[in-house]
Motif scaffolding. Structure first.
Motif, PDB file in Angstrom:
ATOM      1  N   THR A 194      -6.770  -5.083   7.806  1.00 49.86           N
ATOM      2  CA  THR A 194      -6.358  -4.031   6.984  1.00 49.86           C
ATOM      3  C   THR A 194      -5.162  -4.794   6.136  1.00 49.86           C
ATOM      4  O   THR A 194      -4.676  -5.807   6.577  1.00 49.86           O
ATOM      5  CB  THR A 194      -5.576  -3.039   7.867  1.00 49.86           C
ATOM      6  OG1 THR A 194      -5.084  -2.039   6.842  1.00 49.86           O
ATOM      7  CG2 THR A 194      -4.709  -3.522   8.726  1.00 49.86           C
ATOM      8  N   SER A 195      -4.687  -4.214   4.854  1.00 49.99           N
ATOM      9  CA  SER A 195      -3.607  -4.703   4.107  1.00 49.99           C
ATOM     10  C   SER A 195      -2.504  -4.081   4.714  1.00 49.99           C
ATOM     11  O   SER A 195      -2.546  -3.087   5.474  1.00 49.99           O
ATOM     12  CB  SER A 195      -3.870  -4.445   2.759  1.00 49.99           C
ATOM     13  OG  SER A 195      -3.646  -2.960   2.680  1.00 49.99           O
ATOM     14  N   ILE A 196      -1.447  -4.911   4.767  1.00 52.09           N
ATOM     15  CA  ILE A 196      -0.033  -4.259   5.049  1.00 52.09           C
ATOM     16  C   ILE A 196       0.890  -4.541   3.733  1.00 52.09           C
ATOM     17  O   ILE A 196       0.904  -5.549   3.593  1.00 52.09           O
ATOM     18  CB  ILE A 196       0.665  -5.103   6.261  1.00 52.09           C
ATOM     19  CG1 ILE A 196      -0.234  -4.693   7.504  1.00 52.09           C
ATOM     20  CG2 ILE A 196       1.961  -4.323   6.471  1.00 52.09           C
ATOM     21  CD1 ILE A 196       0.275  -5.566   8.805  1.00 52.09           C
ATOM     22  N   GLU A 197       1.494  -3.179   3.149  1.00 52.86           N
ATOM     23  CA  GLU A 197       1.972  -3.548   1.795  1.00 52.86           C
ATOM     24  C   GLU A 197       2.913  -2.567   1.489  1.00 52.86           C
ATOM     25  O   GLU A 197       2.725  -1.989   0.584  1.00 52.86           O
ATOM     26  CB  GLU A 197       0.840  -3.375   0.687  1.00 52.86           C
ATOM     27  CG  GLU A 197      -0.279  -2.124   1.068  1.00 52.86           C
ATOM     28  CD  GLU A 197      -1.214  -2.421  -0.311  1.00 52.86           C
ATOM     29  OE1 GLU A 197      -1.132  -2.114  -1.122  1.00 52.86           O
ATOM     30  OE2 GLU A 197      -2.526  -2.639   0.437  1.00 52.86           O
ATOM     31  N   GLY A 242      10.169  -4.657   6.505  1.00 46.53           N
ATOM     32  CA  GLY A 242       8.988  -3.658   6.982  1.00 46.53           C
ATOM     33  C   GLY A 242       7.688  -4.459   7.091  1.00 46.53           C
ATOM     34  O   GLY A 242       7.019  -4.111   8.012  1.00 46.53           O
ATOM     35  N   ASN A 243       7.389  -5.219   6.258  1.00 50.18           N
ATOM     36  CA  ASN A 243       6.190  -5.886   6.544  1.00 50.18           C
ATOM     37  C   ASN A 243       6.037  -6.588   7.582  1.00 50.18           C
ATOM     38  O   ASN A 243       5.166  -6.606   8.316  1.00 50.18           O
ATOM     39  CB  ASN A 243       5.893  -6.888   5.209  1.00 50.18           C
ATOM     40  CG  ASN A 243       4.804  -7.666   5.022  1.00 50.18           C
ATOM     41  OD1 ASN A 243       4.158  -8.224   6.221  1.00 50.18           O
ATOM     42  ND2 ASN A 243       3.787  -7.142   4.114  1.00 50.18           N
ATOM     43  N   ARG A 301       6.585  -5.265  -4.330  1.00 53.39           N
ATOM     44  CA  ARG A 301       5.492  -5.039  -3.344  1.00 53.39           C
ATOM     45  C   ARG A 301       5.133  -6.365  -2.480  1.00 53.39           C
ATOM     46  O   ARG A 301       5.181  -7.436  -3.118  1.00 53.39           O
ATOM     47  CB  ARG A 301       4.313  -4.380  -3.844  1.00 53.39           C
ATOM     48  CG  ARG A 301       3.057  -4.046  -2.613  1.00 53.39           C
ATOM     49  CD  ARG A 301       2.115  -3.112  -3.459  1.00 53.39           C
ATOM     50  NE  ARG A 301       1.607  -3.590  -4.515  1.00 53.39           N
ATOM     51  CZ  ARG A 301       1.582  -3.144  -5.712  1.00 53.39           C
ATOM     52  NH1 ARG A 301       2.517  -2.240  -6.001  1.00 53.39           N
ATOM     53  NH2 ARG A 301       0.906  -3.641  -6.682  1.00 53.39           N
ATOM     54  N   ILE A 302       5.147  -6.233  -1.195  1.00 52.08           N
ATOM     55  CA  ILE A 302       4.467  -7.419  -0.465  1.00 52.08           C
ATOM     56  C   ILE A 302       3.511  -6.996   0.334  1.00 52.08           C
ATOM     57  O   ILE A 302       3.570  -6.300   1.121  1.00 52.08           O
ATOM     58  CB  ILE A 302       5.795  -8.025   0.422  1.00 52.08           C
ATOM     59  CG1 ILE A 302       7.125  -8.581  -0.482  1.00 52.08           C
ATOM     60  CG2 ILE A 302       5.235  -9.256   1.244  1.00 52.08           C
ATOM     61  CD1 ILE A 302       8.382  -8.897   0.343  1.00 52.08           C
TER      62      ILE A 302
END
Length: 680
Positions: free
Chosen positions: A551-554, A484-485, A566-567
């Motif tokens: 932005t973060s992607i997590e 997904g990441n 969590r990644i």
């Protein structure tokens, strides 16, 4: 990672911890309160609140109030708040950063979301009821039950947003109960001399090599927006602490983990007023603000506490005040006549700050290289120490913080480090303390969510590890979180696409097998500012994605009572290289700037598509090229060799070709659906 918006999103809000020697966690049966016992059982982490509630109820009676609402906020709607503003924490004992308390003459209740239910049961005594929701409608219904008709409900208007105040008023409307603005905070009144003192550290100028533009250039840009706006505002009011810090290239240490200071700004076309404790400004900071005096680029310093009176006076003229409702309290907003307001969710400064120019982008990239060095040092240290039984969650968190402090331009962590092993990692926002610290084990998964503040940028990264033999479920869940990441990170999408439109790409691989996660997928991040920088991200109240945003992607997955995954990476929105150019604006994609490899022990390569493997190998090549030389320049040869081993290219077996094809078909279908919705 998380302000009232993050209560809804459920992303990375962190509790405070006390310092001391770590201890082994107690049994789950004894670590939370049991109020049904006689006498009630309270764990050692619970805070006695009887005397505090007695004093507060005395203040209620003195003010003719039947119920008093205590929010977990400060006058600037800050995500993190100073200890002096931790009114909810003082009166309840609960130190989570999302919650609301209500005290009546004979009852007391706390509302918080699922991230903090266990924490609340550990920290509150039996004076308090726990309400497992955060909705104002629920709070209103409880008040209607606890307060008789004709009763008064008190609330400090300088601690709630405009929308929150209106929501409480609507919840009580027509019930015979009256919502009263109580401008002298009653918790402060009973807290008295024990309340921590105001901040006194210096407010300083950020050196020019760490800024994207001079403050004069930023002011000129905002004034240009004022001139071009169809409603011709005469002033911009800034209440968010990040806004003033960014606008003037100033920083302070008033809020934990966030280099900001208490202030307001009123910017007009001809003058600038900064409301601040001017005695705290360094000589250099004062000089930088007043080199243009007299004139339109002269900053007039006013006392912080005079902002409301000044705004009231200014609003008497023929003016229009432009403000962002998300960061303006009802107490300040209420002194401006409605016809003299120009309201947006976010001020023009907040929007401008969200888009980084080329210099700011390079600064953030550089910060992430050094941050990767600290995280790689930590991962290698864990590999050595965990098998020996020498690390617990608390000592691990302190060690990674120390490694970051040793890096150039470091200003400490950007939030309280999340260091969670086994079942604690299933609590998405768990942070260890000296009374809850589990030993790390090769037999359990470990989640490390940490970040740093550097003069050139703010970082936030999460890695999940397993040093032994993961279960098939753990390995598949981790791989699908990674998929997904990758899927979101490599996505190409039209300019000005809303983050919520593409957010589901981070969930697709989990959804395929019936898995999901309950928090948001990402948040903006600042240049030596807040680790959770609004209004960028993937939620419904975020602004569309634009080139230059970070932005973060997590994505993650959490199995209650067992493990958590969590990644998280930080990524820059950049132009995509596409075969065709069909519109005025180029399509966009993400450039990941976090530079730490994933745990190879948890990756099931057979689940990944060829495109995902190719993306992963390209990312690993980038890590080698950018972080490898920095490790060598810091003479970290062992870490350099660790990096080489852990960034070896992945090669795909042919056994999963069919699964890959099916997965790509599903993603293609999702792309088609989302783009159709976007065009509609």
């Amino acid at each position: 990672m998380h302000s009232s918006q993050w209560i809804i999103a459920g992303v990375f809000l962190l509790q405070g911890c006390t310092m001391g020697q770590p201890q082994q966690a107690t049994s789950p049966r004894t670590e939370i309160r049991n109020c049904s016992m006689n006498p009630p059982y309270l764990p050692p982490t619970a805070i006695e609140t009887t005397a505090r509630l007695t004093a507060l109820r005395g203040a209620l009676r003195a003010n003719g109030i039947n119920a008093y609402i205590v929010p977990a906020t400060d006058p600037h709607m800050s995500e993190y708040i100073a200890e002096r503003d931790s009114r909810l924490g003082w009166v309840t004992g609960f130190t989570g950063s999302a919650g609301t308390g209500v005290v009546t003459l004979d009852r007391a209740s706390l509302w918080t979301d699922s991230r903090y239910w266990t924490q609340a049961e550990r920290q509150m005594d039996c004076n308090w009821e726990l309400q497992r929701t955060i909705w104002i409608k629920s709070i209103g219904l409880w008040i209607l039950e606890a307060v008789p008709p004709g009763g008064n409900v008190g609330l400090d208007p300088f601690l709630v947003s405009i929308d929150t105040w209106n929501s409480y008023r609507e919840a009580l409307h027509g019930s015979g109960r009256t919502l009263l603005p109580i401008e002298t905070n009653l918790v402060d009144q009973v807290w008295g001399d024990q309340r921590p003192p105001p901040a006194s550290s210096k407010i300083y100028s950020l050196p020019s090599e760490f800024t994207g533009n001079s403050w004069q250039e930023k002011v000129a840009g905002i004034r240009q927006q004022m001139e071009q706006h169809i409603q011709s505002p005469t002033a911009v009011l800034l209440s968010g602490l990040e806004e003033t810090a960014w606008l003037f290239n100033l920083r302070g240490d008033d809020i934990p983990y966030n280099p900001v200071f208490y202030s307001y700004t009123l910017l007009t076309s001809t003058d600038i007023r900064l409301f601040v404790n001017e005695t705290r400004l360094t000589a250099e900071a004062r000089q930088s603000l007043q080199t243009g005096c007299p004139g339109p680029l002269c900053v007039e310093l006013q006392e912080y506490g005079q902002v409301r009176a000044h705004i009231r006076d200014y609003a008497q003229g023929n003016v229009t005040i432009w403000l962002g409702t998300e960061y303006t309290t009802y107490g300040l907003y209420s002194v401006i006549p409605q016809e003299k307001l120009l309201e947006d969710s976010y001020s023009p400064v907040m929007i401008a700050k969200a888009v980084k120019n080329a210099k700011e982008q390079e600064l953030l990239r550089a910060a992430h290289v050094r941050d990767a060095v600290a995280v790689i040092q930590y991962l290698l240290w864990l590999e050595k120490m965990v098998p020996q039984g020498l690390v617990d969650e608390f000592s691990g968190a302190r060690h990674v913080d120390a490694l970051r402090w040793a890096q150039e331009h470091s200003h400490g962590p950007s939030f309280e480090s999340i260091s969670a092993s086994g079942l604690n990692a299933a609590l998405a926002h768990y942070s260890p303390s000296n009374v809850s610290s589990q030993k790390l084990s090769v037999d359990e998964m470990y989640l490390s969510d940490t970040g740093g503040q550097y003069l050139d940028g703010t970082t936030d990264i999460t890695r999940t590890m397993h040093w032994g033999v993961p279960t098939p479920l753990q390995k598949e869940a981790y791989t699908r979180v990674l998929m997904g990441n990758i899927d979101l990170s490599r996505l190409i999408f039209p300019a000005d696409t809303a983050g919520r439109t593409v957010e589901s790409f981070a969930r697709q691989a989990l959804w395929e097998v019936g898995l999901n996660y309950g928090h948001g997928t990402g948040h903006g991040i600042g240049n030596f500012l807040s680790v959770h920088e609004w209004p960028v991200g993937f939620q419904s109240n975020n602004i569309p994605l634009t080139k230059g945003m970070f932005t973060s992607i997590e994505p993650g997955y959490y199995r209650d009572g067992e493990f958590g995954i969590r990644i998280e990476n930080v990524a820059l929105v950049v132009e995509a290289q596409t075969e065709y150019q069909t519109g005025e604006k180029p399509f966009l994609t993400f450039e990941v700037v976090s530079l730490v490899p994933y745990d190879r022990n948890l990756i099931d390569i057979s689940l990944l598509s060829q495109e995902q493997i190719q993306y992963l190998n390209t990312y690993y090549k980038t890590i080698r090229e950018r972080v490898g030389p920095e490790l060598q320049s810091q003479q970290l040869e062992e870490e350099y060799h660790w990096l080489q081993r852990n960034t070896e290219p992945f090669r795909r077996s042919s056994a999963s070709t069919t699964a890959t094809t099916l997965s790509m078909l599903a993603i293609t279908s999702l792309v088609s659906t989302l783009l159709t919705e976007l065009q509609a």
